[in-house]
Design a protein around this motif. Sequence first.
Motif, PDB file in Angstrom:
ATOM      1  N   GLY A   1      -9.448  -6.966  -9.717  1.00  0.00           N
ATOM      2  CA  GLY A   1      -9.630  -8.240 -10.567  1.00  0.00           C
ATOM      3  C   GLY A   1      -9.589  -9.402  -9.672  1.00  0.00           C
ATOM      4  O   GLY A   1      -9.802  -9.188  -8.356  1.00  0.00           O
ATOM      5  N   ALA A   2      -9.884 -10.580 -10.217  1.00  0.00           N
ATOM      6  CA  ALA A   2     -10.196 -11.778  -9.434  1.00  0.00           C
ATOM      7  C   ALA A   2      -8.692 -12.430  -9.007  1.00  0.00           C
ATOM      8  O   ALA A   2      -7.783 -12.175  -9.507  1.00  0.00           O
ATOM      9  CB  ALA A   2     -10.979 -12.827 -10.386  1.00  0.00           C
ATOM     10  N   GLY A   3      -8.627 -13.044  -7.778  1.00  0.00           N
ATOM     11  CA  GLY A   3      -7.363 -13.704  -7.292  1.00  0.00           C
ATOM     12  C   GLY A   3      -6.686 -13.004  -6.221  1.00  0.00           C
ATOM     13  O   GLY A   3      -7.143 -11.877  -5.806  1.00  0.00           O
ATOM     14  N   MET A   4      -5.795 -13.486  -5.855  1.00  0.00           N
ATOM     15  CA  MET A   4      -4.872 -13.149  -4.818  1.00  0.00           C
ATOM     16  C   MET A   4      -4.035 -12.022  -4.863  1.00  0.00           C
ATOM     17  O   MET A   4      -4.226 -10.801  -4.159  1.00  0.00           O
ATOM     18  CB  MET A   4      -3.837 -14.429  -4.464  1.00  0.00           C
ATOM     19  N   VAL A   5      -3.346 -11.633  -5.834  1.00  0.00           N
ATOM     20  CA  VAL A   5      -2.580 -10.407  -6.200  1.00  0.00           C
ATOM     21  C   VAL A   5      -3.288  -9.356  -6.651  1.00  0.00           C
ATOM     22  O   VAL A   5      -4.280  -9.301  -7.424  1.00  0.00           O
ATOM     23  CB  VAL A   5      -1.526 -10.526  -7.342  1.00  0.00           C
ATOM     24  N   GLY A   6      -3.133  -8.223  -5.779  1.00  0.00           N
ATOM     25  CA  GLY A   6      -3.629  -6.962  -5.835  1.00  0.00           C
ATOM     26  C   GLY A   6      -5.004  -7.290  -5.005  1.00  0.00           C
ATOM     27  O   GLY A   6      -5.583  -6.062  -4.533  1.00  0.00           O
ATOM     28  N   SER A   7      -5.155  -7.882  -4.061  1.00  0.00           N
ATOM     29  CA  SER A   7      -6.241  -8.180  -2.979  1.00  0.00           C
ATOM     30  C   SER A   7      -5.659  -7.167  -1.977  1.00  0.00           C
ATOM     31  O   SER A   7      -4.475  -6.915  -1.572  1.00  0.00           O
ATOM     32  CB  SER A   7      -6.525  -9.259  -2.458  1.00  0.00           C
TER      33      SER A   7
ATOM     34  N   THR B   1      -3.339  -5.732   5.378  1.00  0.00           N
ATOM     35  CA  THR B   1      -2.086  -5.800   4.218  1.00  0.00           C
ATOM     36  C   THR B   1      -2.643  -6.053   3.044  1.00  0.00           C
ATOM     37  O   THR B   1      -3.601  -6.777   2.731  1.00  0.00           O
ATOM     38  CB  THR B   1      -1.202  -6.976   4.803  1.00  0.00           C
ATOM     39  N   SER B   2      -1.634  -5.478   2.221  1.00  0.00           N
ATOM     40  CA  SER B   2      -1.715  -5.494   0.699  1.00  0.00           C
ATOM     41  C   SER B   2      -1.049  -6.671   0.064  1.00  0.00           C
ATOM     42  O   SER B   2      -0.057  -6.948   0.583  1.00  0.00           O
ATOM     43  CB  SER B   2      -1.160  -4.234   0.075  1.00  0.00           C
ATOM     44  N   ILE B   3      -1.876  -7.575  -0.921  1.00  0.00           N
ATOM     45  CA  ILE B   3      -1.189  -8.571  -1.277  1.00  0.00           C
ATOM     46  C   ILE B   3      -0.626  -8.211  -2.786  1.00  0.00           C
ATOM     47  O   ILE B   3      -1.629  -8.190  -3.732  1.00  0.00           O
ATOM     48  CB  ILE B   3      -2.024  -9.754  -1.530  1.00  0.00           C
TER      49      ILE B   3
END
Length: 186
Positions: free
Chosen positions: A82-88, A106-108
Motif C-alpha cells: 500500500g501507500a505510506g511508510m508502514v509496510g515499506s 530494512t523492513s519498515i
Amino acid sequence: MALSSTPIFLFCTLISYLLSSAQTCSNYTFASNRVFSSCKDLPYLHAYLHWNYFPSTRKAAIAYRASQNYEGWIAWAINPTGAGMVGSQALVAFHNTNGSMTAYPTSITSYNPSMLPGDLSFQVSNISAEYMNNEMTIFALVGPLNETSVDHVWQAGSSVSNGIPQMHSISLANLQSVGYLDFLSG
C-alpha cells in the motif's frame, strides 16, 4: 516595498529560481560513470530517483540520491502492500563510525522501526552508497518485482546513533515523501 529595493528583490528572486531549478535528475552525471535511462525529480527533501528497468527480468537498477549532511541518513523504499511508510521495504544509507558509507535493506514494520538490516519481500543485490557534495546516493538492483508500478517512499534523517538511523523529522516535507512510480513510463 520601496521602489529602490525592487531591482534587488527581482535579482534575488531570479537567483533563487536559477539555483533551485539548476539541478534536476535529467542533467545529473554520476561520478562513477553510471548511466540511467530514466529519472524523476522527487517533490520533497531535495531527492531524485534514477533507474534502468529490465522487463525481461522484472528488475530495476536504481540510484536514489538526496541532499544530506555527513551525520545524517537517507532511505528509499517500495511499499508492496500500500501507500505510506508502514509496510515499506527500504534501502538505507549513512556514514559508518569509520567514515565509510554503509547501505543495507530494512523492513519498515511500524512507525517506530528498528532500522536494523534485514531481508525484504523482494531481492536486493549490488547495494552500495556514496557521499559527494553534501549528497548521499544509494545504488541497488531490486527485483524481480511483481508489478512495474509501485508505491514508493523516500526519507532523510539528521542523525545516526551506534550504527542505527534515528527517527526522521515529522516536518510536512518528511510526511509527504510518498508517491507512485511506474518503472516503464516514469
